[in-house]
Design a protein around this motif. Sequence first.
Motif, PDB file in Angstrom:
ATOM      1  N   LYS A  33       0.828  -1.205   0.000  1.00  0.00           N
ATOM      2  CA  LYS A  33       0.000   0.000   0.000  1.00  0.00           C
ATOM      3  C   LYS A  33       0.863   1.255   0.000  1.00  0.00           C
ATOM      4  O   LYS A  33       0.590   2.210  -0.745  1.00  0.00           O
ATOM      5  CB  LYS A  33      -0.937   0.005   1.205  1.00  0.00           C
ATOM      6  CG  LYS A  33      -1.904   1.173   1.221  1.00  0.00           C
ATOM      7  CD  LYS A  33      -2.876   1.089   2.398  1.00  0.00           C
ATOM      8  CE  LYS A  33      -3.849   2.254   2.393  1.00  0.00           C
ATOM      9  NZ  LYS A  33      -4.800   2.184   3.546  1.00  0.00           N
ATOM     10  N   LYS A  35       4.008   1.471  -0.966  1.00  0.00           N
ATOM     11  CA  LYS A  35       4.771   1.502  -2.212  1.00  0.00           C
ATOM     12  C   LYS A  35       3.937   2.090  -3.342  1.00  0.00           C
ATOM     13  O   LYS A  35       4.436   2.860  -4.172  1.00  0.00           O
ATOM     14  CB  LYS A  35       5.231   0.100  -2.579  1.00  0.00           C
ATOM     15  CG  LYS A  35       6.170   0.050  -3.768  1.00  0.00           C
ATOM     16  CD  LYS A  35       6.706  -1.348  -3.994  1.00  0.00           C
ATOM     17  CE  LYS A  35       7.685  -1.371  -5.164  1.00  0.00           C
ATOM     18  NZ  LYS A  35       8.239  -2.724  -5.400  1.00  0.00           N
ATOM     19  N   GLU A  36       2.654   1.746  -3.386  1.00  0.00           N
ATOM     20  CA  GLU A  36       1.760   2.226  -4.443  1.00  0.00           C
ATOM     21  C   GLU A  36       1.461   3.724  -4.331  1.00  0.00           C
ATOM     22  O   GLU A  36       0.985   4.338  -5.289  1.00  0.00           O
ATOM     23  CB  GLU A  36       0.448   1.440  -4.407  1.00  0.00           C
ATOM     24  CG  GLU A  36       0.604  -0.007  -4.864  1.00  0.00           C
ATOM     25  CD  GLU A  36      -0.652  -0.828  -4.622  1.00  0.00           C
ATOM     26  OE1 GLU A  36      -1.636  -0.248  -4.099  1.00  0.00           O
ATOM     27  OE2 GLU A  36      -0.640  -2.033  -4.929  1.00  0.00           O
TER      28      GLU A  36
END
Length: 226
Positions: A33, A35-36
């Motif tokens: 989450k 990283k996105e």
Amino acid sequence: MECLLCNKRISFQLTLQDIFSFREILTPVVCAKCKESFVRWNDHGCAGCGKSNTGKNSSLCVDCQTWKKLYGWYLHHRGLYRYNEAMKEYMQRYKFNGDYRLRVVFQRELSKAVNEQKADLIVPIPVTSTTMQTRGFNQVIGLLREVPYQSILRTKISSKVAQSSKTKEERLATKQPFILDTPAKVINKKILLVDDVYTTGRTLYHAANLFKQAGCKEIGSVSLAR
């Protein structure tokens, strides 16, 4: 294992191939989450800085056209990520709050991008002595791992007003803050400057101009964010 950014537990399972490959196991340090929330730049923007919108009938954006008029050349710059809210928060925690653990969040990616440039000399943008004393580290060098960098650039002054606190006009009006040690070392060399954030380009162009004046063959730059 906990995410360095949100402290939530990260699920990670080793495979037999990981165990018997005898290579470094790249365990995740942030959750999916988090990283996105970071957005990468694509490679189809301005030929100079990578910005999405370019000027009419030109491969250069308006800012890079201005730099070219001023210097007669422009930097070939690559920024890995957009400076969105997630990156802004990351920089606040890592750079300004001094959480040195967070260097590993982007260390692999930035180091890989830097080494791929095949430069003769890799030069990180320095910090002032006051920043070094208060923060305890150079945030750019902290983002580099297994990169043979050269600290041949230094600041003229012990402290300065942070670029992040200035307006665009104030940044562009900033006087040359750097000194190049051993100028003869850069003659006919391919130089790569590394910084954490590219905003107007003022800092990198100040540094690049010193290397150009010293006779380098080619110069480019890479930053984590743009």
